[in-house]
Enzyme design. Structure first.
Site, PDB file in Angstrom:
ATOM      1  CB  CYS A 204      13.305   9.036   8.249  1.00 42.62           C
ATOM      2  SG  CYS A 204      14.194   8.044   7.054  1.00 42.62           S
TER       3      CYS A 204
ATOM      4  N   GLY B 187       7.099   5.351   8.102  1.00 40.58           N
ATOM      5  CA  GLY B 187       6.230   6.510   8.251  1.00 40.58           C
ATOM      6  C   GLY B 187       6.400   7.121   9.622  1.00 40.58           C
TER       7      GLY B 187
ATOM      8  N   GLY C 246       3.348   4.110  13.352  1.00 37.92           N
ATOM      9  CA  GLY C 246       4.151   2.906  13.634  1.00 37.92           C
ATOM     10  C   GLY C 246       3.708   2.227  14.927  1.00 37.92           C
TER      11      GLY C 246
ATOM     12  CD  GLU D 154      -3.393   9.684   1.125  1.00 41.68           C
ATOM     13  OE1 GLU D 154      -2.792   8.750   1.666  1.00 41.68           O
ATOM     14  OE2 GLU D 154      -3.469  10.827   1.623  1.00 41.68           O
TER      15      GLU D 154
ATOM     16  CD  GLU E 283      13.904   1.381   8.923  1.00 39.69           C
ATOM     17  OE1 GLU E 283      14.338   2.411   9.472  1.00 39.69           O
ATOM     18  OE2 GLU E 283      14.477   0.289   8.967  1.00 39.69           O
TER      19      GLU E 283
ATOM     20  CD  GLU F 282      10.469  12.838  11.662  1.00 39.72           C
ATOM     21  OE1 GLU F 282       9.352  12.336  11.892  1.00 39.72           O
ATOM     22  OE2 GLU F 282      11.369  12.244  11.055  1.00 39.72           O
TER      23      GLU F 282
ATOM     24  CE  LYS G 195      -1.759   2.892   2.926  1.00 41.23           C
ATOM     25  NZ  LYS G 195      -1.788   4.122   2.138  1.00 41.23           N
TER      26      LYS G 195
HETATM   27  P1  NDP Z   1       1.932   8.447   8.172  1.00 42.03           P
HETATM   28  O1  NDP Z   1       2.775   7.707   9.100  1.00 42.03           O
HETATM   29  O2  NDP Z   1       0.554   8.814   8.587  1.00 42.03           O
HETATM   30  O3  NDP Z   1       1.755   7.624   6.788  1.00 42.03           O
HETATM   31  C1  NDP Z   1       2.639   6.660   6.299  1.00 42.03           C
HETATM   32  C2  NDP Z   1       1.871   5.521   5.630  1.00 42.03           C
HETATM   33  O4  NDP Z   1       1.066   4.833   6.610  1.00 42.03           O
HETATM   34  C3  NDP Z   1       0.870   5.975   4.552  1.00 42.03           C
HETATM   35  O5  NDP Z   1       0.841   5.023   3.513  1.00 42.03           O
HETATM   36  C4  NDP Z   1      -0.429   5.999   5.336  1.00 42.03           C
HETATM   37  O6  NDP Z   1      -1.569   5.937   4.542  1.00 42.03           O
HETATM   38  C5  NDP Z   1      -0.280   4.751   6.175  1.00 42.03           C
HETATM   39  N1  NDP Z   1      -1.186   4.691   7.319  1.00 42.03           N
HETATM   40  C6  NDP Z   1      -1.802   5.710   7.978  1.00 42.03           C
HETATM   41  N2  NDP Z   1      -2.574   5.217   8.970  1.00 42.03           N
HETATM   42  C7  NDP Z   1      -2.436   3.865   8.942  1.00 42.03           C
HETATM   43  C8  NDP Z   1      -2.975   2.797   9.716  1.00 42.03           C
HETATM   44  N3  NDP Z   1      -3.820   3.009  10.726  1.00 42.03           N
HETATM   45  N4  NDP Z   1      -2.620   1.528   9.421  1.00 42.03           N
HETATM   46  C9  NDP Z   1      -1.765   1.288   8.419  1.00 42.03           C
HETATM   47  N5  NDP Z   1      -1.235   2.254   7.639  1.00 42.03           N
HETATM   48  C10 NDP Z   1      -1.555   3.528   7.895  1.00 42.03           C
HETATM   49  O7  NDP Z   1       2.710   9.719   7.696  1.00 42.03           O
HETATM   50  P2  NDP Z   1       2.111  11.121   7.253  1.00 42.03           P
HETATM   51  O8  NDP Z   1       2.036  11.114   5.813  1.00 42.03           O
HETATM   52  O9  NDP Z   1       0.852  11.480   7.954  1.00 42.03           O
HETATM   53  O10 NDP Z   1       3.250  12.102   7.790  1.00 42.03           O
HETATM   54  C11 NDP Z   1       3.190  12.566   9.132  1.00 42.03           C
HETATM   55  C12 NDP Z   1       4.554  12.627   9.742  1.00 42.03           C
HETATM   56  O11 NDP Z   1       5.153  11.339   9.705  1.00 42.03           O
HETATM   57  C13 NDP Z   1       5.550  13.514   9.020  1.00 42.03           C
HETATM   58  O12 NDP Z   1       5.399  14.842   9.390  1.00 42.03           O
HETATM   59  C14 NDP Z   1       6.847  12.922   9.477  1.00 42.03           C
HETATM   60  O13 NDP Z   1       7.184  13.437  10.730  1.00 42.03           O
HETATM   61  C15 NDP Z   1       6.542  11.439   9.591  1.00 42.03           C
HETATM   62  N6  NDP Z   1       6.959  10.665   8.404  1.00 42.03           N
HETATM   63  C16 NDP Z   1       8.092   9.930   8.492  1.00 42.03           C
HETATM   64  C17 NDP Z   1       8.542   9.241   7.404  1.00 42.03           C
HETATM   65  C18 NDP Z   1       9.809   8.457   7.433  1.00 42.03           C
HETATM   66  O14 NDP Z   1      10.463   8.327   6.398  1.00 42.03           O
HETATM   67  N7  NDP Z   1      10.183   7.875   8.549  1.00 42.03           N
HETATM   68  C19 NDP Z   1       7.827   9.265   6.120  1.00 42.03           C
HETATM   69  C20 NDP Z   1       6.610  10.038   6.153  1.00 42.03           C
HETATM   70  C21 NDP Z   1       6.203  10.701   7.267  1.00 42.03           C
HETATM   71  P3  NDP Z   1      -2.302   7.249   4.006  1.00 42.03           P
HETATM   72  O15 NDP Z   1      -1.506   8.456   4.382  1.00 42.03           O
HETATM   73  O16 NDP Z   1      -2.329   6.966   2.557  1.00 42.03           O
HETATM   74  O17 NDP Z   1      -3.626   7.255   4.664  1.00 42.03           O
END
Ligand code: NDP
Length: 507
Positions: A300, A244, A249, A194, A266, A400, A191
């Site tokens: 990250c 994410g 996480g 989006e 991660e 962050e 997945k």
């Molecule tokens: P998220 O952690 O919300 O999203 C990452 C992925 O997880 C997306 O594909 C998202 O789907 C999915 N997701 C969201 N909720 C769930 C759930 N309940 N179960 C399974 N999967 C889920 O990141 P954001 O885009 O909201 O970013 C927010 C913050 O996260 C950033 O400001 C940053 O601090 C951090 N971040 C860290 C990253 C890294 O590389 N470590 C990468 C991105 C963000 P969808 O969004 O499509 O609903």
């Protein structure tokens, strides 16, 4: 702000929007409720893609396909050589399609085209490296347990893996996971975010061309809820690997714990670089500038927190400030651009709120600290920002920000620098700049971080594993450890000859 280096709209011709559908059991499918979600470019505002918006039923269908494909052995029981051959073909196909992928990646994410190209090319190398690992999979043997016993520890693919990826490096992060899972013999449901689904869907087209059997990789587009939630709770999924936010996480770890699935995470970072007065300060300043603005700080591994010796702090910050003005911010489609757009207006507002909160807490914003509008483009950009006068208790020193915002702390002794480094919930990466090897090694051994860089920042290689300590995650990606994550261990104990003494006494 007119002394910044700004790149206006280059007038690049933008491609027509793509239509992305789910890829389940080798077939392209609409969502079960026929809904779509739109993605507009953060830089230009044009419609880049429309994607099927997945339902729980779509996610269920994808898990069922991955389960069936795993259980009948169409991939898991192939030889390592056969799996490697497919992975190598995929690597070749990715390389042949770099430009097509890079344009879409740029438009969906806002990152500069040159960096998108680098990301896709680098990802091809990850596929190639994983192919090599597929041929070197082995466990261990025990041949000294006695003349009548031989034991082996087998490595087996863990099974069906859910892969959930974010928007900041959509293709790179996918390639840190998927080829390694495939090398191990697993089947997968992916997945993507989006916001950046297209290159994941485009990859599926290449998987078909390379001859990957149907059902081995399935892609469900859509949101965390319901798609991500289904993929992390389903009882036919054996493992979840996620990149994410730390918040999501933790949620995934809690959800997966109901069925005790393995979880690899991660997550975020607040990564420090310690700068000693004896360092090559010119190199250090350049690396700090790169570390904080690369991918607009939406990274990250962003080097968002520097810890500078107080004797050189003022001079060093002035050097970084001067370099910051020379970094080209602007149209990501222009090859001259080094820093592109912020992923969404909401994320831009979050960055700005973090900077304003630092100001309110008594820190000084010595540069930037506001959104940036560029000629002929939208307003989804943010000024290069440096925040000084920061104390360790301030949110800006600990949380962050995920934007082009550098936080500056100071220190006097190595011990103090180590204490500041480790005074964080995160532990993803850390760096030190000094010409003294003893200083570097003492720091490297004491830093609580998954990766430590000395006199460099963000150098990475497929061979060198990556992951976080503390709340930066669990498990490792890439390198040999990255393959091990997708393997289960089974002990096989064999008696040689009829030497086993009966347990039940003869009557
Ligand atoms: P998220 O952690 O919300 O999203 C990452 C992925 O997880 C997306 O594909 C998202 O789907 C999915 N997701 C969201 N909720 C769930 C759930 N309940 N179960 C399974 N999967 C889920 O990141 P954001 O885009 O909201 O970013 C927010 C913050 O996260 C950033 O400001 C940053 O601090 C951090 N971040 C860290 C990253 C890294 O590389 N470590 C990468 C991105 C963000 P969808 O969004 O499509 O609903």
């Amino acid at each position: 702000m007119n002394d910044l280096t700004l790149i206006p709209n280059s007038g690049a011709i933008l491609p027509a929007p793509r239509l992305n559908r789910h890829f389940i059991n080798g077939a392209w499918q609409d969502s079960s409720d026929n809904t779509l979600s739109d993605r507009n470019a953060p830089s230009h505002g044009n419609l880049v893609s429309q994607s099927a918006k997945g339902t729980a039923a779509d996610a269920e269908a994808a898990v069922a396909a991955a389960r069936a494909a795993f259980d009948d052995g169409r991939w898991s029981q192939l030889s390592g050589k056969a799996r490697a051959a497919v992975l190598l073909k995929i690597a070749d196909l990715i390389e042949a399609n770099v430009e097509r992928f890079a344009v879409i990646e740029t438009l969906e994410s806002g990152k500069p085209i040159t960096q998108a190209r680098g990301e896709i090319e680098g990802a091809a190398d990850l596929w190639r490296y994983a192919a090599a690992l597929a041929r070197s999979l082995h466990g261990e043997s025990h041949n000294s347990l006695g003349a009548d016993i031989l034991a082996v520890v087998l490595k087996e693919p863990i099974g069906v893996v859910s892969i959930i990826t974010p928007w900041n490096f959509p293709f790179w992060i996918l390639s840190q996971k998927l080829p390694f899972a495939l090398a191990a013999g697993c089947t997968c449901v992916v997945k993507p975010s989006e916001m950046t689904p297209s290159t994941t869907v485009m990859l599926a087209e290449l998987l078909v061309e390379a001859g990957l059997p149907a059902g081995v990789v399935n892609i469900v587009l859509g949101y965390g809820n319901p798609v991500g939630a289904t993929l992390t709770s389903h009882r036919h999924v054996d493992m979840v690997t996620f990149t994410g936010s730390t918040a999501v996480g933790k949620l995934i770890a809690r959800t997966a714990s109901d069925s005790l699935k393995k979880v690899a995470l991660e997550l975020g970072g607040k990564n420090p670089q310690v700068i000693f007065p004896d360092a090559d300060l010119e190199s250090a300043a350049d690396a700090v500038t790169f570390g904080v603005y690369f991918n607009v700080g939406q990274c990250c591994n962003s080097g968002s927190r520097i810890i500078v010796h107080e004797d050189i702090a003022q001079e060093f910050v002035a050097q970084v400030e001067a370099l910051s003005r020379r970094v080209a911010f602007g149209d990501p489609m222009d090859p001259a651009t080094q820093v592109g757009a912020i992923v969404t207006p909401e994320h831009g507002a979050k960055i700005n709120a973090a900077v304003q909160a630092a100001r309110d807490a008594g820190a000084q914003v010595v540069m930037g600290g506001a959104p940036l509008a560029l000629k002929g483009l939208g307003a989804q950009f943010y000024q290069p920002t440096i925040v000084t006068g920061v104390t360790p208790d301030m949110a800006i020193a600990r949380d962050e920000v995920f934007g082009p915002v550098l936080t500056v702390l100071t220190f006097r002794t190595l011990e103090e620098a180590i204490a500041l480094t480790n005074d964080a919930d995160y532990g993803l990466s850390a760096g030190i700049w000094s010409e003294n090897i003893h200083t570097c090694l003492a720091f490297a051994r004491a830093a609580k971080a998954g990766t430590v860089w000395t006199n460099t920042w963000m150098d990475g290689f497929p061979e060198v594993t990556f992951g976080g300590m503390k709340q930066s995650g669990q498990g490792r990606e890439i390198g040999r450890y990255g393959l091990e994550e997708f393997l289960e261990v089974k002990s096989l104990v064999m008696r040689v000859g009829r030497t086993r003494a009966p347990w039940v006494k003869a009557s």
